[in-house]
Write an enzyme that holds these catalytic residues in place. Structure first.
Site, PDB file in Angstrom:
ATOM      1  N   LYS A 170     -42.538 -67.840  24.677  1.00 53.74           N
ATOM      2  CA  LYS A 170     -43.528 -68.727  24.044  1.00 53.74           C
ATOM      3  C   LYS A 170     -44.220 -69.610  25.078  1.00 53.74           C
ATOM      4  O   LYS A 170     -45.392 -69.926  24.936  1.00 53.74           O
ATOM      5  CB  LYS A 170     -42.863 -69.580  22.959  1.00 53.74           C
ATOM      6  CG  LYS A 170     -42.522 -68.773  21.717  1.00 53.74           C
ATOM      7  CD  LYS A 170     -42.409 -69.650  20.485  1.00 53.74           C
ATOM      8  CE  LYS A 170     -42.253 -68.788  19.244  1.00 53.74           C
ATOM      9  NZ  LYS A 170     -41.964 -69.550  18.050  1.00 53.74           N
ATOM     10  N   LYS A 217     -41.012 -56.065  19.069  1.00 53.47           N
ATOM     11  CA  LYS A 217     -40.653 -56.372  17.676  1.00 53.47           C
ATOM     12  C   LYS A 217     -41.904 -56.610  16.833  1.00 53.47           C
ATOM     13  O   LYS A 217     -42.932 -57.048  17.352  1.00 53.47           O
ATOM     14  CB  LYS A 217     -39.704 -57.572  17.616  1.00 53.47           C
ATOM     15  CG  LYS A 217     -40.352 -58.925  17.608  1.00 53.47           C
ATOM     16  CD  LYS A 217     -39.381 -60.017  17.133  1.00 53.47           C
ATOM     17  CE  LYS A 217     -40.106 -61.363  17.204  1.00 53.47           C
ATOM     18  NZ  LYS A 217     -39.370 -62.506  16.767  1.00 53.47           N
ATOM     19  N   LYS A 229     -45.376 -61.800  13.420  1.00 54.74           N
ATOM     20  CA  LYS A 229     -46.462 -62.375  12.615  1.00 54.74           C
ATOM     21  C   LYS A 229     -47.723 -62.563  13.440  1.00 54.74           C
ATOM     22  O   LYS A 229     -48.819 -62.517  12.930  1.00 54.74           O
ATOM     23  CB  LYS A 229     -46.047 -63.772  12.132  1.00 54.74           C
ATOM     24  CG  LYS A 229     -45.092 -63.790  10.972  1.00 54.74           C
ATOM     25  CD  LYS A 229     -44.646 -65.225  10.685  1.00 54.74           C
ATOM     26  CE  LYS A 229     -43.478 -65.233   9.728  1.00 54.74           C
ATOM     27  NZ  LYS A 229     -42.682 -66.434   9.778  1.00 54.74           N
TER      28      LYS A 229
HETATM   29  P1  TYM Z   1     -38.427 -66.570  12.211  1.00 55.17           P
HETATM   30  O1  TYM Z   1     -39.211 -67.424  11.283  1.00 55.17           O
HETATM   31  O2  TYM Z   1     -39.112 -66.091  13.451  1.00 55.17           O
HETATM   32  O3  TYM Z   1     -37.903 -65.292  11.459  1.00 55.17           O
HETATM   33  C1  TYM Z   1     -37.153 -65.383  10.243  1.00 55.17           C
HETATM   34  C2  TYM Z   1     -36.071 -64.313  10.211  1.00 55.17           C
HETATM   35  O4  TYM Z   1     -36.639 -63.004  10.312  1.00 55.17           O
HETATM   36  C3  TYM Z   1     -35.987 -62.276  11.371  1.00 55.17           C
HETATM   37  N1  TYM Z   1     -36.986 -61.381  11.989  1.00 55.17           N
HETATM   38  C4  TYM Z   1     -36.830 -60.060  12.131  1.00 55.17           C
HETATM   39  N2  TYM Z   1     -35.818 -59.225  11.774  1.00 55.17           N
HETATM   40  C5  TYM Z   1     -35.984 -57.901  12.045  1.00 55.17           C
HETATM   41  N3  TYM Z   1     -37.079 -57.388  12.651  1.00 55.17           N
HETATM   42  C6  TYM Z   1     -38.120 -58.191  13.044  1.00 55.17           C
HETATM   43  N4  TYM Z   1     -39.190 -57.658  13.608  1.00 55.17           N
HETATM   44  C7  TYM Z   1     -38.018 -59.589  12.776  1.00 55.17           C
HETATM   45  N5  TYM Z   1     -38.840 -60.653  12.989  1.00 55.17           N
HETATM   46  C8  TYM Z   1     -38.181 -61.740  12.527  1.00 55.17           C
HETATM   47  C9  TYM Z   1     -35.519 -63.351  12.337  1.00 55.17           C
HETATM   48  O5  TYM Z   1     -34.452 -62.901  13.146  1.00 55.17           O
HETATM   49  C10 TYM Z   1     -35.089 -64.459  11.390  1.00 55.17           C
HETATM   50  O6  TYM Z   1     -33.775 -64.238  10.925  1.00 55.17           O
HETATM   51  N6  TYM Z   1     -35.559 -69.907  14.558  1.00 55.17           N
HETATM   52  C11 TYM Z   1     -35.684 -69.092  13.357  1.00 55.17           C
HETATM   53  C12 TYM Z   1     -35.683 -69.912  12.089  1.00 55.17           C
HETATM   54  C13 TYM Z   1     -34.533 -70.844  11.983  1.00 55.17           C
HETATM   55  C14 TYM Z   1     -33.188 -70.500  11.632  1.00 55.17           C
HETATM   56  C15 TYM Z   1     -32.469 -71.730  11.664  1.00 55.17           C
HETATM   57  C16 TYM Z   1     -32.556 -69.301  11.300  1.00 55.17           C
HETATM   58  C17 TYM Z   1     -34.579 -72.182  12.216  1.00 55.17           C
HETATM   59  N7  TYM Z   1     -33.337 -72.708  12.011  1.00 55.17           N
HETATM   60  C18 TYM Z   1     -31.113 -71.759  11.374  1.00 55.17           C
HETATM   61  C19 TYM Z   1     -31.186 -69.342  11.013  1.00 55.17           C
HETATM   62  C20 TYM Z   1     -30.483 -70.573  11.045  1.00 55.17           C
HETATM   63  C21 TYM Z   1     -36.993 -68.327  13.426  1.00 55.17           C
HETATM   64  O7  TYM Z   1     -37.916 -68.717  14.110  1.00 55.17           O
HETATM   65  O8  TYM Z   1     -37.040 -67.279  12.582  1.00 55.17           O
END
Ligand code: TYM
Length: 335
Positions: free
Chosen positions: A117, A199, A202
């Site tokens: 990032k 991956k 978004k």
């Molecule tokens: P975020 O918002 O990027 O993504 C949310 C969840 O989706 C999963 N994910 C994927 N899984 C499979 N293939 C993909 N291409 C893919 N893209 C995203 C992510 O692994 C995630 O589980 N930091 C986290 C949000 C967060 C969080 C937490 C999660 C904040 N605090 C505490 C668990 C516990 C994030 O940015 O996820």
């Protein structure tokens, strides 16, 4: 389970940075739904994490509401689970400060998401972007969560949360539960349809790379028709066949069939036919989410009621842990 035995606590979050992708759904949210049956579940929209990248406030507020509605549309039951918006519970950021003081600069410097990032937003490498994983650790530890269902890309952040918990416990006495990750067997890393070594994300610049869970059927079909494959012609899961592997994974998740069953079903068939079948399966899979989302967005009063109730329950639960952590480190008690 014996009556006095505590149910395991499951916790996860998602950033409100636009409509969720098929990757978010398959890698995380669809598992959140099924886990509600057995566990005490806490799910939240990580709006504080999202502001590490600059946002237009009006659009951001709207996206947060839509993301909350989307999690309910994906099957999160706000009565059975605690479903809320992160910034509504101050204990996350309060605990984050404390945990930051047991986290090393070097540890945070090694986070690959930070490096990615920072490279992408070179003009705004803010402190929040750097300390993001500490807030994520606080999200988890302030509920003493046992299990965290996430995709593979969050693995490094969870490892850090575990290290922080262990270190705090060693320094101040037993305090935090050391959380376990829960990764789906199939679909922990859904890849881009255009560059299947990356991956699905978004924020991909190529509009055909990512399937969003609110895409209509025509859009979904168009994206799958254009999905990148390889110069071979066999539909099988194998090293070096990233595009086909990704499509087989998606098909398996959307239909509930195993990869082997999918391989048998498409043996001898062409890539064109296969891509259409995957598109159809995904469109059918996501259709109920789109319908439910439209209904929920028509009832904002209900949504607000749900997130207010969720925040209150989240606060009560986390406050017990947070207060105990304050005592452990020696803050003066005032309650
Ligand atoms: P975020 O918002 O990027 O993504 C949310 C969840 O989706 C999963 N994910 C994927 N899984 C499979 N293939 C993909 N291409 C893919 N893209 C995203 C992510 O692994 C995630 O589980 N930091 C986290 C949000 C967060 C969080 C937490 C999660 C904040 N605090 C505490 C668990 C516990 C994030 O940015 O996820």
């Amino acid at each position: 389970m014996a009556e006095n035995e505590r149910k395991k606590v499951i916790l996860s979050g998602i950033q409100p940075t636009g409509v969720f992708t098929l990757g978010n759904y398959v890698g995380a949210i669809r598992n959140w739904d099924t886990l509600q049956e057995e566990f005490d579940c806490i799910y939240f929209i990580a709006d504080q994490h999202a502001i590490t990248v600059r946002k237009d406030p009006v659009k951001f507020r709207q996206q947060t509401v839509e993301s909350y509605a989307l999690t309910l549309a994906c099957g999160i039951d706000p009565k059975r689970s605690i479903a809320f918006i992160q910034s509504h519970n101050p204990n996350h950021s309060q605990l984050s400060w404390i945990l930051g003081c047991v986290t090393q600069f070097g540890e945070l410097s090694r986070m690959t998401q930070f490096k990615d990032k920072a490279a992408k937003h070179a003009d705004d490498i803010n402190a929040g972007l750097f300390t993001y994983p500490v807030l994520m650790a606080a999200d988890i530890l302030t509920y003493n969560a046992d299990v965290v269902p996430i995709g593979d890309d969050q693995r490094q952040h969870l490892e850090l949360a575990r290290n922080i918990a262990v270190r705090f416990n060693q320094r101040y006495g037993d305090m935090f539960t050391v959380p376990e990750g829960y990764y789906p067997k199939v679909g922990a890393r859904i890849k881009s349809l255009q560059e299947p070594t990356k991956k699905m994300s978004k924020s991909d610049d190529n509009p055909n790379a990512t399937v969003f869970i609110l895409d209509d059927k025509d859009t979904i079909m168009r994206k799958f028709k254009r999905a990148v494959t390889d110069s071979d012609s066999e539909i099988r899961f194998a090293e070096g066949k990233d595009g086909i592997n990704n499509l087989l994974t998606i098909y398996s998740c959307a239909t509930g069939k195993t990869i082997e069953e999918a391989e048998r079903e498409f043996a001898g068939k062409g890539y064109g036919e296969f891509k259409l079948a995957v598109g159809e399966a995904v469109a059918d899979y996501l259709e109920p989410v789109r319908t439910k989302f439209a209904q929920l967005m028509d009832d904002k009063a209900y949504l607000k009621e749900c997130w207010t109730d969720g925040a209150q329950r989240a606060f009560r639960l986390s406050n017990k842990v947070f207060t105990k952590a304050c005592r452990k480190i020696g803050f003066v008690d005032y309650r």
